[in-house]
Design an enzyme around this catalytic site. Structure first.
Site, PDB file in Angstrom:
ATOM      1  N   GLY A 135       7.946  -2.431  12.156  1.00 19.83           N
ATOM      2  CA  GLY A 135       7.315  -1.119  12.321  1.00 19.83           C
ATOM      3  C   GLY A 135       8.305  -0.048  12.742  1.00 19.83           C
ATOM      4  O   GLY A 135       8.242   1.088  12.283  1.00 19.83           O
ATOM      5  N   GLY A 145       9.292  -5.928   7.731  1.00 19.35           N
ATOM      6  CA  GLY A 145       9.189  -7.355   8.037  1.00 19.35           C
ATOM      7  C   GLY A 145       9.182  -8.248   6.808  1.00 19.35           C
ATOM      8  O   GLY A 145       9.941  -9.216   6.722  1.00 19.35           O
ATOM      9  N   LYS A 150       0.794  -1.229   0.000  1.00 20.15           N
ATOM     10  CA  LYS A 150       0.000   0.000   0.000  1.00 20.15           C
ATOM     11  C   LYS A 150       0.818   1.267   0.000  1.00 20.15           C
ATOM     12  O   LYS A 150       1.712   1.455   0.821  1.00 20.15           O
ATOM     13  CB  LYS A 150      -0.904   0.002   1.233  1.00 20.15           C
ATOM     14  CG  LYS A 150      -1.996  -1.020   1.137  1.00 20.15           C
ATOM     15  CD  LYS A 150      -2.995  -0.809   2.247  1.00 20.15           C
ATOM     16  CE  LYS A 150      -4.276  -1.576   1.963  1.00 20.15           C
ATOM     17  NZ  LYS A 150      -5.157  -1.585   3.128  1.00 20.15           N
TER      18      LYS A 150
END
Ligand code: ADP
Ligand code: MG
Length: 399
Positions: free
Chosen positions: A379, A356, A200
């Protein structure tokens, strides 16, 4: 932002109780650790402290227990694996604070190591509760944070505790993360190339805007390439597009032009009617994607183009796979970029991978060794690339 933090190497730790926040959030199945990468990553700090005859007290979270004890999320399997890796007994406490923890700590000798039970068995950990942070602080005489993967969260064990337990310094893994990623962002050797992909654009827009002014070249693959292509009026079939981000894509292209940055988009892609790999796929120019097809990977021509744009790079930061690499038939673009990037370190380039899935892809390629740095924090590495201050890092003492 300054990345010069004090580390364990600045610590006078012989004979002292050192509370170390590690990231032992590992997958566990049937009471066994199934991937010990994160435990292995913490070993340099643990071994360093043990060699200095410190009393090492390790704390971590595991999974998402609902703020109370839950056997499913116990760190006991980690204790077993850690003990095997260290070839040394690892003492245990059933609770990370309070009498059980304090008794175990008092029984600890120089050069011995203790693992405390899951921090998140207390809801106060994630609430960054002051009383809980104080209870944690009582465990040690000094504090080390080696959990880069949770440094983007201000929790009691990453941030709160540093108000009550000093000195608070970085572990060796944390130092490594900050050194590689910090240097890449602050003082990159040029050309500096960023490769971005993944699913995204909305999740990566802050990374793109933070990196754009710093890089010389930006290569864009993954699903987000289709939002950029659609923004240029190219039909994208059923590809994963974020229609509400077309303006964002246009802004990025305009900004790249204004700053004189090279923005490289794929010219071809792998087209398929089934994202799960159950239908045949074929490579074609992006303009020829049919209405019923979706782009599932960059095509061979684009891979060659990306490889050529990487060849002279002296700094490369990569985040986001080039395609749906989990499906072997759609992994060629991602594996190809991994290969091209893996050849650069030997020529003196610094190559860093964050995220990740991207790190998993590099590990899958078998070329991990040939990268300068694979970030252990998913993150956290993204927030770092966005240029954000990580609370768990900010809380540590400056060198
Ligand atoms: P990271 O974890 O490295 O930050 P992301 O989570 O942003 O990476 O993206 C990884 C996901 O992006 C993968 O699951 C992959 O399947 C997906 N992806 C990549 N390219 C495409 C594409 N063309 N269409 C759909 N999904 C894609
Ligand atoms: Mg991901």
């Amino acid at each position: 932002m300054s990345f010069a933090k004090k580390t364990v190497q600045h610590l006078d730790c012989a004979g002292r109780r050192v509370l170390v926040r590690v990231d032992f959030n590992v997958p566990v199945a049937n009471g066994e650790v199934t991937d010990d990468t994160r435990i292995v990553a913490a070993l340099p700090t643990v071994r360093y402290l043990l060699q200095k005859h410190a009393r090492v007290i390790l704390c971590s979270h595991l999974g998402r227990p609902k703020g109370g004890p839950d056997a499913k999320y116990s760190l006991k399997p980690v204790r077993e694996r850690l003990s095997r890796l260290l070839r040394q007994d690892v003492a245990w406490a059933d609770d990370c604070v309070g009498p059980a923890a304090e008794a175990a700590v008092m029984a600890l000798g120089d050069g011995q190591v203790l693992l405390l039970e899951n921090l998140r068995f207390h809801a106060e950990e994630e609430q960054n509760n002051a009383a809980f942070a104080q209870a944690l602080a009582r465990i040690g005489e000094c504090y080390v944070n080696d959990a880069f993967g949770t440094a983007h969260r201000a929790h009691a064990s990453t941030e709160g505790v540093t108000h009550y337990l000093k000195p608070a310094v970085a572990g060796l893994l944390m130092k490594n993360e900050l050194d590689y990623m910090g240097a890449a962002l602050e003082s990159p050797k040029r050309p500096f190339v960023a490769v971005l992909g993944g699913s995204k654009i909305s999740g990566k827009i802050d990374v793109i805007t933070a990196l754009l002014p710093k890089v010389d070249r930006l290569l864009i693959g993954g699903a987000m390439m289709f939002t950029f292509l659609k923004a240029q009026g190219i039909p994208v079939g059923r590809s994963l597009v974020e229609d509400d981000r077309l303006d964002v894509a246009r802004d990025v292209m305009a900004q790249a032009a204004a700053l004189g940055k090279e923005l490289v988009l794929p010219s071809d892609c792998l087209a398929s009617t089934a994202p799960d790999g159950s239908a045949a796929a074929s490579a074609k120019p992006v303009e020829q994607l049919l209405a019923g097809e979706m782009g599932v990977d960059i095509g061979p021509e684009s891979l060659a183009l990306f490889a050529s744009k990487l060849r002279d790079a002296k700094t490369v930061v990569w985040n986001g796979p080039m395609g749906i690499f989990e499906v072997p038939a759609f992994a060629a673009g991602t594996m190809g970029v991994a290969k091209a990037m893996s050849e650069l370190k030997a020529h003196g380039a610094v190559t860093v991978v964050g995220g990740g899935d991207s790190v998993a892809a590099v590990q899958q390629s078998g070329l991990a060794e040939r990268f300068s740095h694979l970030s252990t924090g998913g993150g956290a590495s993204l927030e770092f690339l966005e240029g954000k201050v990580l609370p768990g890092v900010a809380a540590l003492e400056d060198a």
